[in-house]
Design a protein around this motif. Structure first.
Motif, PDB file in Angstrom:
ATOM      1  N   ARG A  24      29.478 107.473  34.385  1.00 19.67           N
ATOM      2  CA  ARG A  24      28.789 106.348  35.031  1.00 19.67           C
ATOM      3  C   ARG A  24      29.554 105.045  34.810  1.00 19.67           C
ATOM      4  NH1 ARG A  24      22.471 106.180  34.089  1.00 19.67           N
ATOM      5  NH2 ARG A  24      23.172 105.232  32.144  1.00 19.67           N
ATOM      6  N   LYS A  25      29.815 104.375  35.907  1.00 17.29           N
ATOM      7  CA  LYS A  25      30.666 103.187  35.808  1.00 17.29           C
ATOM      8  C   LYS A  25      30.175 102.098  36.738  1.00 17.29           C
ATOM      9  CE  LYS A  25      34.956 103.300  34.919  1.00 17.29           C
ATOM     10  NZ  LYS A  25      36.424 103.490  34.886  1.00 17.29           N
ATOM     11  N   LEU A  26      30.188 100.860  36.219  1.00 12.17           N
ATOM     12  CA  LEU A  26      29.950  99.665  37.013  1.00 12.17           C
ATOM     13  C   LEU A  26      31.301  98.999  37.246  1.00 12.17           C
ATOM     14  CD1 LEU A  26      27.991  97.569  38.289  1.00 12.17           C
ATOM     15  CD2 LEU A  26      28.031  96.395  36.064  1.00 12.17           C
TER      16      LEU A  26
ATOM     17  N   LEU B  85      17.984  96.948  38.007  1.00 12.44           N
ATOM     18  CA  LEU B  85      18.471  97.569  39.237  1.00 12.44           C
ATOM     19  C   LEU B  85      19.538  98.601  38.947  1.00 12.44           C
ATOM     20  CD1 LEU B  85      18.722  97.718  42.344  1.00 12.44           C
ATOM     21  CD2 LEU B  85      20.406  95.857  42.168  1.00 12.44           C
ATOM     22  N   ILE B  86      20.484  98.270  38.088  1.00 11.13           N
ATOM     23  CA  ILE B  86      21.576  99.195  37.759  1.00 11.13           C
ATOM     24  C   ILE B  86      21.021 100.485  37.175  1.00 11.13           C
ATOM     25  CG2 ILE B  86      23.500  99.532  36.144  1.00 11.13           C
ATOM     26  CD1 ILE B  86      24.143  96.509  36.607  1.00 11.13           C
ATOM     27  N   ASP B  87      20.053 100.369  36.279  1.00 12.88           N
ATOM     28  CA  ASP B  87      19.444 101.558  35.674  1.00 12.88           C
ATOM     29  C   ASP B  87      18.782 102.421  36.744  1.00 12.88           C
ATOM     30  OD1 ASP B  87      18.548 103.015  33.184  1.00 12.88           O
ATOM     31  OD2 ASP B  87      16.597 102.507  34.037  1.00 12.88           O
ATOM     32  N   ARG B  88      18.103 101.777  37.687  1.00 17.68           N
ATOM     33  CA  ARG B  88      17.438 102.549  38.755  1.00 17.68           C
ATOM     34  C   ARG B  88      18.456 103.242  39.649  1.00 17.68           C
ATOM     35  NH1 ARG B  88      16.055 101.542  43.972  1.00 17.68           N
ATOM     36  NH2 ARG B  88      16.399  99.287  43.912  1.00 17.68           N
ATOM     37  N   LEU B  89      19.513 102.550  40.019  1.00 21.24           N
ATOM     38  CA  LEU B  89      20.518 103.132  40.917  1.00 21.24           C
ATOM     39  C   LEU B  89      21.260 104.290  40.256  1.00 21.24           C
ATOM     40  CD1 LEU B  89      21.923  99.869  42.543  1.00 21.24           C
ATOM     41  CD2 LEU B  89      20.379 101.548  43.577  1.00 21.24           C
ATOM     42  N   PHE B  90      21.593 104.130  38.971  1.00 15.93           N
ATOM     43  CA  PHE B  90      22.204 105.254  38.261  1.00 15.93           C
ATOM     44  C   PHE B  90      21.212 106.414  38.163  1.00 15.93           C
ATOM     45  CE2 PHE B  90      25.414 102.406  35.938  1.00 15.93           C
ATOM     46  CZ  PHE B  90      26.478 102.890  36.680  1.00 15.93           C
ATOM     47  N   GLY B  91      19.936 106.095  37.969  1.00 15.52           N
ATOM     48  CA  GLY B  91      18.922 107.135  37.877  1.00 15.52           C
ATOM     49  C   GLY B  91      18.738 107.917  39.156  1.00 15.52           C
ATOM     50  N   GLU B  92      19.166 107.331  40.286  1.00 10.31           N
ATOM     51  CA  GLU B  92      19.092 108.025  41.570  1.00 10.31           C
ATOM     52  C   GLU B  92      20.273 108.962  41.785  1.00 10.31           C
ATOM     53  OE1 GLU B  92      18.808 104.842  44.363  1.00 10.31           O
ATOM     54  OE2 GLU B  92      16.710 104.370  43.867  1.00 10.31           O
TER      55      GLU B  92
ATOM     56  N   TYR C  20      19.034  86.813  35.525  1.00 13.35           N
ATOM     57  CA  TYR C  20      19.875  87.732  36.296  1.00 13.35           C
ATOM     58  C   TYR C  20      20.245  88.951  35.457  1.00 13.35           C
ATOM     59  CZ  TYR C  20      23.669  89.669  39.044  1.00 13.35           C
ATOM     60  OH  TYR C  20      24.454  90.523  39.775  1.00 13.35           O
ATOM     61  N   GLU C  21      20.520  88.748  34.175  1.00 10.49           N
ATOM     62  CA  GLU C  21      20.826  89.879  33.301  1.00 10.49           C
ATOM     63  C   GLU C  21      19.692  90.901  33.337  1.00 10.49           C
ATOM     64  OE1 GLU C  21      21.485  90.914  28.542  1.00 10.49           O
ATOM     65  OE2 GLU C  21      21.215  88.846  29.199  1.00 10.49           O
ATOM     66  N   ILE C  22      18.463  90.433  33.219  1.00  7.57           N
ATOM     67  CA  ILE C  22      17.304  91.327  33.225  1.00  7.57           C
ATOM     68  C   ILE C  22      17.174  92.036  34.569  1.00  7.57           C
ATOM     69  CG2 ILE C  22      14.786  91.388  33.117  1.00  7.57           C
ATOM     70  CD1 ILE C  22      14.985  88.963  31.183  1.00  7.57           C
ATOM     71  N   ASP C  23      17.254  91.258  35.652  1.00 11.32           N
ATOM     72  CA  ASP C  23      17.058  91.827  36.988  1.00 11.32           C
ATOM     73  C   ASP C  23      18.166  92.798  37.359  1.00 11.32           C
ATOM     74  OD1 ASP C  23      14.812  90.250  37.137  1.00 11.32           O
ATOM     75  OD2 ASP C  23      15.739  88.702  38.396  1.00 11.32           O
TER      76      ASP C  23
END
Length: 291
Positions: free
Chosen positions: A8-10, A89-96, A82-85
């Motif tokens: 997993r990479k950003l 989002l990143i956690d949700r997208l990786f979770g998908e 922004y860090e929180i938001d």
């Protein structure tokens, strides 16, 4: 150009304004099946389109974008929020099931917040913020930026000194804490459960400056003046203390001609681009790509 060997990479694609981040990021997002996560501290506002160079309709249609036109200029927003938001989002997208996500933008504080986390800045007394904000109006942001240069040269080098909001935030932090604004960045980055790769796009300076000048001309032709006039009731809000808007406010007030306002926007945008490059040159883990 992206190393996917770590799971997993950003992938964060940044660079100075007008370098060509939007098209580059859309191409990367399409290739890796990712949306584009914007990290631009001004494109997030719904009322600011032309002056912030928001992706056009065809670009927004090509791939899903997040944090574009998300909030109103009247809503307070910070790099900490922004860090929180963004992490949610990143956690949700990786979770998908996605393995690679693409983030795009030039706001260094936003990117640092996602990569490293932020220390909690002290909350200033309202009267101090009001005093400094009033000084920006009466003395100009340049006078406060010079004060910041004396008190905290590193912060002066790193932030956009034409942005009154950021200059005020740095000064008030120094005044109420007795510490350098830069000390409030965490010594040890927070641990993230994904890999991060930073790519900074560049162009030869004369090419970048030409693109900046052309972009400003295009903004004016596209209706920047009308957009700024529509924001006159909000001109004192932090979101509007931004290159392109401040100069047009002066033109509308009769303080400068339109030609002079355009020249100043071009000049100040070039200065901002230089600041952005200086910001990223401090990091040893950035990969540089010259377009």
């Amino acid at each position: 150009f992206i190393d996917l060997s770590m799971g997993r990479k950003l992938v964060i694609i940044t660079g100075p304004t007008a370098v060509g981040k939007t098209d580059f990021c859309i191409e990367a997002a399409l290739k890796y099946g990712s949306p584009v996560i914007s990290c631009d501290s001004r494109q997030i506002y719904k009322e600011m389109t032309i002056g912030t160079a928001v992706p056009d309709a065809s670009q927004l249609a090509a791939v899903k974008h997040y944090f574009i036109h998300s909030i109103h200029v009247t809503e307070p927003y910070s790099s900490g929020q922004y860090e929180i938001d963004a992490l949610t989002l990143i956690d949700r997208l990786f979770g998908e099931g996605r393995e690679t996500l693409v983030m795009c933008g030039g706001s260094g504080f936003y990117i640092d917040a996602v990569c490293n986390g932020l220390d909690c800045l002290p909350v200033p007394p309202p009267e101090l913020r009001e005093e400094l904000t009033q000084r920006v109006k009466t003395e100009g942001v340049g006078a406060l930026a010079e004060e910041l240069r004396r008190l905290d040269p590193k912060a002066w080098e790193a932030i956009d000194i034409h942005n009154g909001q950021r200059v005020v935030r740095a000064l008030e932090t120094i005044m109420i804490s007795g510490r350098s604004f830069t000390e409030f960045k965490l010594r040890e980055p927070k641990k993230r459960d994904f890999e991060i790769e930073k790519i900074c796009l560049t162009r030869p300076r004369e090419v970048l400056y030409s693109r900046i000048n052309e972009r400003v001309t295009s903004m004016v032709n596209a209706g920047l003046e009308d957009e700024v006039r529509s924001l006159l009731p909000y001109r004192d809000l932090p979101a509007l203390q931004t290159v392109g808007y401040k100069e047009m406010f002066d033109y509308i007030d009769g303080k400068t001609s339109l030609d002079e306002a355009v020249r100043l926007i071009q000049r100040n945008t070039r200065h901002y681009a230089k600041k952005q490059l200086t910001w990223w040159k401090r990091y040893s883990d950035v990969k540089w790509i010259e377009l």
